[in-house]
Design an enzyme around this catalytic site. Structure first.
Site, PDB file in Angstrom:
ATOM      1  N   SER A  72      58.190 -60.812 -16.786  1.00 25.98           N
ATOM      2  CA  SER A  72      58.804 -60.590 -15.328  1.00 25.98           C
ATOM      3  C   SER A  72      58.790 -61.976 -14.627  1.00 25.98           C
ATOM      4  CB  SER A  72      57.809 -59.743 -14.699  1.00 25.98           C
ATOM      5  OG  SER A  72      58.335 -59.566 -13.397  1.00 25.98           O
ATOM      6  N   TYR A 132      49.984 -56.072 -12.016  1.00 20.41           N
ATOM      7  CA  TYR A 132      51.319 -56.305 -12.624  1.00 20.41           C
ATOM      8  C   TYR A 132      51.571 -57.482 -13.164  1.00 20.41           C
ATOM      9  CZ  TYR A 132      56.288 -55.724 -13.622  1.00 20.41           C
ATOM     10  OH  TYR A 132      57.678 -55.903 -14.131  1.00 20.41           O
TER      11      TYR A 132
END
Length: 274
Positions: free
Chosen positions: A141, A154
């Site tokens: 990501s 995250y």
């Protein structure tokens, strides 16, 4: 590698990027074993793919280690061999500060995003190594490239995925015909991004304008993986942060903070303007 005639596992195939990756692979002539916790979503994907006869749906929770270990046998029984794995299943953090997110949520984020990727890769790898050529794609990501306000856990899970992918690529470099691609998507217009925009209080129209189209992201993910690329960055935002981060990580962090601080750090949580 050419996709035609090959068999690929795609996790997260019941929606979002995973669904579009499955569609792309099948359009290229491949067969896809689509895995997801969402049985209804898998049924929708099956109805959308170009050739439903080349898509099998499998309900799988990637955080269930025993189920993941047994999954390759299910795919082999259905298709005879496995030529690639696209690790896409993942969950987002709901813009929570480190001191506020629960221990249970931290565990879940790591179980799904990181350990699910590791466990399934390890389960499938022996079968991939039996093939003349095979591919693995891991989804990291933008949050692994730059710190994003409210997403520390995250980001940590996705940074771990990236490190795992790079290390696995090194492990296989001389001893195997399996290539490993690590993908760094920025904002891609999926339900996850839509919900994040809603949580931040930004308009859907604005959020969508800054997000990559999922079908475009899926095409780049598939093409880069089949080409055997080690790393690929997807989306305008991710490409900007990739370039800026190479020049100055401090500047990249300040840009990220400036972009999201007023949405994430509400007055009750914001003691100072850094």
């Amino acid at each position: 590698m050419r996709a035609a005639g090959k068999v690929f596992i795609v996790t997260g195939a019941g929606n979002g990027i995973g669904r579009h990756v499955a569609q792309r692979l099948i359009a290229c002539g491949a067969t896809v074993a689509g895995a997801d916790v969402d049985e209804a979503g898998l049924a929708q994907t099956a109805a959308l793919v170009e050739d439903p006869s080349r898509f099998t749906a499998h309900v799988l929770d990637v955080s269930d280690r025993a189920a993941v270990a047994a999954f390759p046998a299910t795919v082999l029984a259905a298709h005879g061999h496995i030529d690639g794995l696209f690790n896409i299943a993942g969950i987002a953090q709901e813009f929570e500060l480190v001191g506020e997110i629960s221990d249970e949520r931290i565990d879940t984020l790591f179980q799904v995003n990181f350990f699910g990727t590791v466990w399934l890769t390890r389960a499938v790898l022996p079968h991939l190594r039996e093939r003349p050529a095979a591919v693995i794609m891991n989804t990291s990501s933008l949050s692994a490239m730059v710190s994003v306000p409210g997403s520390a856990i995250y980001g940590a899970t996705k940074a771990a995925v990236a490190s795992f992918g790079y290390g696995l690529s090194q492990d296989l470099r001389k001893s195997s015909a399996v290539t490993v691609t690590t993908v760094f998507p920025g904002a891609v217009w999926t339900d996850i991004v839509r919900k994040s925009a809603l949580a931040l209080g930004t308009s859907e129209k604005l959020a969508r304008s800054f997000s990559a189209k999922p079908e475009v992201a899926a095409r780049r993910m598939v093409d880069a993986t089949l080409d055997g690329r080690v790393r690929v960055v997807i989306g305008k935002d991710a490409r900007v942060y990739d370039v800026v981060g190479r020049l100055s990580t401090r500047l990249a962090d300040k840009m990220s903070y400036g972009q999201l601080r007023r949405f994430v750090y509400k007055p009750a949580n914001n003691t100072a303007d850094r």
